[in-house]
Design an enzyme around this catalytic site. Structure first.
Site, PDB file in Angstrom:
ATOM      1  N   GLU A 175      28.563  37.901 134.153  1.00  0.00           N
ATOM      2  CA  GLU A 175      29.735  37.923 133.266  1.00  0.00           C
ATOM      3  C   GLU A 175      29.436  38.585 131.925  1.00  0.00           C
ATOM      4  OE1 GLU A 175      31.395  34.068 132.258  1.00  0.00           O
ATOM      5  OE2 GLU A 175      33.109  34.961 131.247  1.00  0.00           O
ATOM      6  N   LYS A 217      32.054  39.342 136.789  1.00  0.00           N
ATOM      7  CA  LYS A 217      33.149  38.653 136.088  1.00  0.00           C
ATOM      8  C   LYS A 217      33.394  39.355 134.757  1.00  0.00           C
ATOM      9  CE  LYS A 217      34.594  34.130 134.321  1.00  0.00           C
ATOM     10  NZ  LYS A 217      34.669  32.699 134.626  1.00  0.00           N
ATOM     11  N   ARG A 290      40.777  28.849 130.907  1.00  0.00           N
ATOM     12  CA  ARG A 290      41.990  28.472 130.180  1.00  0.00           C
ATOM     13  C   ARG A 290      43.279  28.782 130.949  1.00  0.00           C
ATOM     14  NH1 ARG A 290      39.830  31.465 124.967  1.00  0.00           N
ATOM     15  NH2 ARG A 290      38.575  32.389 126.622  1.00  0.00           N
TER      16      ARG A 290
HETATM   17  P1  13P Z   1      38.460  31.857 130.392  1.00  0.00           P
HETATM   18  O1  13P Z   1      39.223  32.248 131.639  1.00  0.00           O
HETATM   19  O2  13P Z   1      39.082  30.721 129.644  1.00  0.00           O
HETATM   20  O3  13P Z   1      38.117  33.053 129.550  1.00  0.00           O
HETATM   21  O4  13P Z   1      37.090  31.224 130.883  1.00  0.00           O
HETATM   22  C1  13P Z   1      36.383  31.818 131.885  1.00  0.00           C
HETATM   23  C2  13P Z   1      34.931  31.566 131.697  1.00  0.00           C
HETATM   24  O5  13P Z   1      34.284  31.025 132.544  1.00  0.00           O
HETATM   25  C3  13P Z   1      34.294  32.036 130.441  1.00  0.00           C
HETATM   26  O6  13P Z   1      32.906  31.988 130.579  1.00  0.00           O
END
Ligand code: 13P
Length: 339
Positions: A175, A217, A290
């Site tokens: 990510e 991600k 979120r």
């Molecule tokens: P959000 O979708 O709230 O950005 O969170 C995803 C996530 O795992 C961030 O590390």
């Protein structure tokens, strides 16, 4: 197909995506503050219990990312959370980074920590039932940043995490989040996201990570949240796809977007628009925190008598995002689709 590849593919199965429920203790406190709920080990457990016992979620949710505390907790009936998820056909995963810290000699930039001792921690998480892992790097857009230094040190760490995860038999979710805070244009967001993804795949290649056994991600490419000129849905979809096409090898089975502070409707609509202009070489799915949880959190407010309403709100968001996996969502459904 290797075990890693089949887990990666199962996580991006058609119509399904990932619930990110891996908020650290500090982050979940912020979420609870917004609904005036005290953050204790038991309220955090009760909230995750609500999400993980939602009947029917497995129709749209392929996997759940847990946090260190949560993977060790149990449902109200005493079943460990990883087992509870497995029993529904939902794959348990775990966030393994230790958060972003200031990067030395680079004011305003961050480096994600957590590599020391990671091999041992991964073995423990596998014993606890995890099948996949996640590591988040944070890249900030500002006047003179991101620096090459910040992008490449984070890319290097992401690849070290990915290689160690695969060694442990766990599918890494890589990510690199380029934050959309600020007043930058969508062109600038494209440029910085492309630089970041290029660095990440260079490091993954150099560190011999098996692309078939990982997921990416990324952030979507958006106008900065404070920008006066907000790109529309089609432009966001086309720009994000262009960035991925230029930088993400087709060997990667899936791309699972983070929601990154978009409204839940925008996150669904953007994903839908990208899938509507497919086919693409990779599955395009979600790994939202979120954007999947906001309505549930609001409905719950820490009151056990609201659990059913909160579960309904979560299931509804999961279902709408499930539809966005194949371009079948439309904003009108926000009014009328019951879960
Ligand atoms: P959000 O979708 O709230 O950005 O969170 C995803 C996530 O795992 C961030 O590390």
């Amino acid at each position: 197909m290797s075990d890693l590849e089949s887990i990666a593919r199962a996580l991006v199965a058609p119509g399904k995506g990932i619930l990110a429920a891996d908020e650290s203790t500090g982050t979940i406190k912020k979420r609870f503050d917004s609904i005036q709920v005290e953050s204790t080990e038991e309220t955090r457990r009760a909230y995750r219990d609500l999400l993980f016992t939602t009947e029917g979620a497995a129709d749209y949710i392929s996997g759940v990312i847990l946090y260190d505390e949560t993977i060790r907790q149990t449902a109200t009936d005493g079943t460990p959370f990883p087992k509870l998820l497995e029993e529904q056909g939902i794959i348990p995963g775990i966030k393994v980074d230790k958060g972003a810290q200031p990067l030395a000699n680079a004011p305003e930039e961050k480096i994600t920590e957590g590599l020391d001792g990671l091999r041992e921690r991964l073995n423990e998480y596998r014993e606890l039932g995890a099948k996949f892992t996640k590591w988040r790097a944070v890249i900030t857009i500002g006047q003179e940043i991101p620096s090459q230094y910040c992008i490449w040190t984070n890319a290097h760490a992401l690849a070290r995490f990915a290689a160690l995860s695969q060694e442990a038999g766990l599918v890494p979710i890589v990510e690199p989040e380029v934050l959309m805070d600020g007043d930058h244009t969508i062109e600038r967001a494209y440029h910085e996201t492309a630089r970041t993804q290029h660095a990440v795949f260079t490091e993954l290649h150099d560190q011999r990570v098996q692309l078939e056994g990982m997921l990416l991600k990324p952030n979507m490419v958006l106008s900065g949240y404070d920008s006066a000129a907000q790109a529309g849905t089609d432009e966001v979809a086309r720009t994000t796809i262009k960035c991925l096409t230029h930088n993400v090898p087709a060997a990667v089975p899936g791309i699972v977007f983070l929601s990154g502070g978009q409204t839940d409707e925008a996150a669904t609509e953007h994903l839908n628009a990208m899938n509507a202009i497919g086919p693409h070489p990779w599955q395009l799915s979600f790994s939202y925190g979120r954007a999947l949880q906001a309505p549930a959190l609001k409905a719950w407010r820490g009151d056990p008598s609201n659990v059913a309403a909160a579960q309904e709100a979560y299931l509804r968001r999961a279902r709408l995002n499930g539809l966005a996996r194949s371009g079948e969502y439309s904003p009108e459904m926000e009014e009328r689709v019951a879960a």
